[in-house]
Design a protein around this motif. Structure first.
Motif, PDB file in Angstrom:
ATOM      1  N   ALA A   1      37.811  39.702  32.342  1.00 55.65           N
ATOM      2  CA  ALA A   1      36.287  39.667  32.824  1.00 55.65           C
ATOM      3  C   ALA A   1      36.196  38.032  32.844  1.00 55.65           C
ATOM      4  O   ALA A   1      36.079  37.193  32.021  1.00 55.65           O
ATOM      5  N   PHE A   2      36.048  37.683  34.375  1.00 53.34           N
ATOM      6  CA  PHE A   2      36.036  36.177  34.533  1.00 53.34           C
ATOM      7  C   PHE A   2      34.852  35.956  35.447  1.00 53.34           C
ATOM      8  O   PHE A   2      34.476  36.802  36.168  1.00 53.34           O
ATOM      9  N   CYS A   3      34.202  34.788  35.467  1.00 52.02           N
ATOM     10  CA  CYS A   3      33.074  34.220  36.512  1.00 52.02           C
ATOM     11  C   CYS A   3      33.577  32.957  36.789  1.00 52.02           C
ATOM     12  O   CYS A   3      33.876  31.946  36.026  1.00 52.02           O
ATOM     13  N   THR A   4      33.252  32.320  38.028  1.00 52.61           N
ATOM     14  CA  THR A   4      33.177  30.976  38.469  1.00 52.61           C
ATOM     15  C   THR A   4      32.068  30.760  39.364  1.00 52.61           C
ATOM     16  O   THR A   4      31.447  31.737  39.921  1.00 52.61           O
ATOM     17  N   ARG A   5      31.888  29.342  39.566  1.00 58.50           N
ATOM     18  CA  ARG A   5      30.945  29.200  40.756  1.00 58.50           C
ATOM     19  C   ARG A   5      31.623  28.795  42.034  1.00 58.50           C
ATOM     20  O   ARG A   5      32.577  28.115  41.918  1.00 58.50           O
ATOM     21  N   GLY A   6      31.141  29.359  42.976  1.00 55.42           N
ATOM     22  CA  GLY A   6      31.787  29.272  44.340  1.00 55.42           C
ATOM     23  C   GLY A   6      31.185  28.048  45.057  1.00 55.42           C
ATOM     24  O   GLY A   6      29.889  27.467  44.935  1.00 55.42           O
ATOM     25  N   TYR A   7      32.122  27.273  46.033  1.00 54.21           N
ATOM     26  CA  TYR A   7      31.498  26.207  46.463  1.00 54.21           C
ATOM     27  C   TYR A   7      32.311  26.439  48.001  1.00 54.21           C
ATOM     28  O   TYR A   7      33.545  26.547  48.396  1.00 54.21           O
ATOM     29  N   SER A   8      31.730  26.347  49.287  1.00 52.23           N
ATOM     30  CA  SER A   8      32.043  26.701  50.592  1.00 52.23           C
ATOM     31  C   SER A   8      33.181  25.908  50.753  1.00 52.23           C
ATOM     32  O   SER A   8      34.009  26.028  51.691  1.00 52.23           O
ATOM     33  N   ASP A   9      33.219  24.688  50.413  1.00 52.39           N
ATOM     34  CA  ASP A   9      34.166  23.547  50.832  1.00 52.39           C
ATOM     35  C   ASP A   9      35.306  23.061  49.801  1.00 52.39           C
ATOM     36  O   ASP A   9      36.004  22.491  49.986  1.00 52.39           O
ATOM     37  N   ARG A  10      35.521  24.435  49.034  1.00 51.12           N
ATOM     38  CA  ARG A  10      36.452  24.271  47.700  1.00 51.12           C
ATOM     39  C   ARG A  10      37.049  25.681  47.412  1.00 51.12           C
ATOM     40  O   ARG A  10      37.433  25.926  46.406  1.00 51.12           O
ATOM     41  N   LEU A  11      37.535  26.284  48.714  1.00 51.77           N
ATOM     42  CA  LEU A  11      38.011  27.562  48.506  1.00 51.77           C
ATOM     43  C   LEU A  11      39.319  27.580  47.942  1.00 51.77           C
ATOM     44  O   LEU A  11      39.749  28.620  47.423  1.00 51.77           O
ATOM     45  N   HIS A  12      40.106  26.374  48.086  1.00 51.78           N
ATOM     46  CA  HIS A  12      41.473  26.304  47.449  1.00 51.78           C
ATOM     47  C   HIS A  12      41.382  26.306  45.840  1.00 51.78           C
ATOM     48  O   HIS A  12      42.235  26.775  45.326  1.00 51.78           O
ATOM     49  N   TYR A  13      40.266  25.713  45.390  1.00 51.00           N
ATOM     50  CA  TYR A  13      39.808  25.574  44.050  1.00 51.00           C
ATOM     51  C   TYR A  13      39.918  27.247  43.535  1.00 51.00           C
ATOM     52  O   TYR A  13      40.393  27.633  42.634  1.00 51.00           O
ATOM     53  N   LEU A  14      38.936  27.928  44.302  1.00 52.36           N
ATOM     54  CA  LEU A  14      38.564  29.021  44.048  1.00 52.36           C
ATOM     55  C   LEU A  14      39.565  30.067  43.915  1.00 52.36           C
ATOM     56  O   LEU A  14      40.043  30.976  43.102  1.00 52.36           O
ATOM     57  N   GLU A  15      40.626  29.891  44.803  1.00 49.58           N
ATOM     58  CA  GLU A  15      41.931  30.607  44.947  1.00 49.58           C
ATOM     59  C   GLU A  15      42.965  30.414  43.695  1.00 49.58           C
ATOM     60  O   GLU A  15      43.448  31.175  43.230  1.00 49.58           O
TER      61      GLU A  15
END
Length: 254
Positions: free
Chosen positions: A144-158
């Motif tokens: 179970a994980f959660c993070t905050r998304g940013y439209s200009d930081r998709l590589h960090y989200l990946e």
């Protein structure tokens, strides 16, 4: 257990699996579902009782919750079913010692909430400098994980998504990965990777307000011809906006 015992928070240490003594989370106290409402701490009255439902998160300014390490009873007072670990800021230019303190505090709070019967999402939203340190205390097999998304930081989200899968290991197909905010690009990422996307309530309220204003404008126009009257469509849109905080793209049946 009595309300008095639930509210009592002892000054204590928890078992740890690492040399830096970051508390280890309990595998049996993690969410299996992303329960809504997904409520932001500090954006509602402190007296609000969630009645053992929903999820409380901390993706907001630190000043709203910077006292909860000293007073974790403030979380218990909201009575949520789940929380996301407090997202104490860990910036790229922050000294490692400061970041370690933030990571210790959020994991200690998370473990204490587990002891009080509240399930916990691990927070992955830290600067990349601290990605590895932020994994201390998370047992292998956690899902179970959660993070905050940013439209200009998709590589960090990946990268965060792949870290989560490596921790989940053989349980990766059962992983519950929640992305809070980030707009259409992060929602599309969630769809492609079978995650859950959460729209901030403040954005939903803003969109609803915009639609209601458009409805008032149309109703004020004299002699508006039928082909331009979208009142019913706007009413339907207003009704739909209020129910669309969560976008569930997971494979498994929830």
């Amino acid at each position: 257990m009595s309300e008095t015992n639930l509210a009592y928070i002892p000054d204590c240490l928890f078992e740890t699996d690492n040399d830096l003594e970051i508390p280890t989370l309990r595998l049996d106290r993690q969410p299996k579902l992303c329960e809504i409402p997904f409520v932001c701490y500090g954006e509602q009255a402190r007296s609000v009782d969630m009645n053992g439902h929903g999820t409380l998160h901390f993706y907001t300014e630190d000043y709203r919750y910077n006292t909860i390490y000293e007073k974790p009873q403030q979380i218990i007072a909201h009575n949520p079913a789940n929380i996301v670990e407090p997202n104490f800021s860990c910036y790229q230019d922050m000294p490692v010692a400061f970041a370690l303190q933030a990571i210790y505090k959020k994991r200690w709070i998370a473990r204490m909430m587990q002891e009080k019967g509240i399930n916990v999402f691990v927070d992955l939203n830290v600067a990349s400098k601290f990605y590895k340190l932020n994994l201390l205390g998370i047992p292998q097999g956690w899902t179970a994980f959660c993070t905050r998304g940013y439209s200009d930081r998709l590589h960090y989200l990946e990268f965060e998504y792949q870290m989560a899968r490596s921790i989940a290991a053989e349980n990766a197909d059962k992983m519950l990965f929640v992305i809070y905010n980030g707009g259409d690009k992060c929602r599309q990422f969630a769809k492609e990777h079978h995650c859950i996307y959460i729209a901030p309530m403040v954005d939903i309220k803003k969109r609803k307000s915009q639609l209601e204003e458009k409805k008032r404008i149309e109703q004020s126009v004299a002699f508006l011809s039928p082909e331009f009257d979208n009142t019913k469509l706007i009413e339907q849109a207003i009704a739909g906006v209020g129910n669309k905080q969560i976008f569930n793209f997971t494979k498994q049946i929830q």
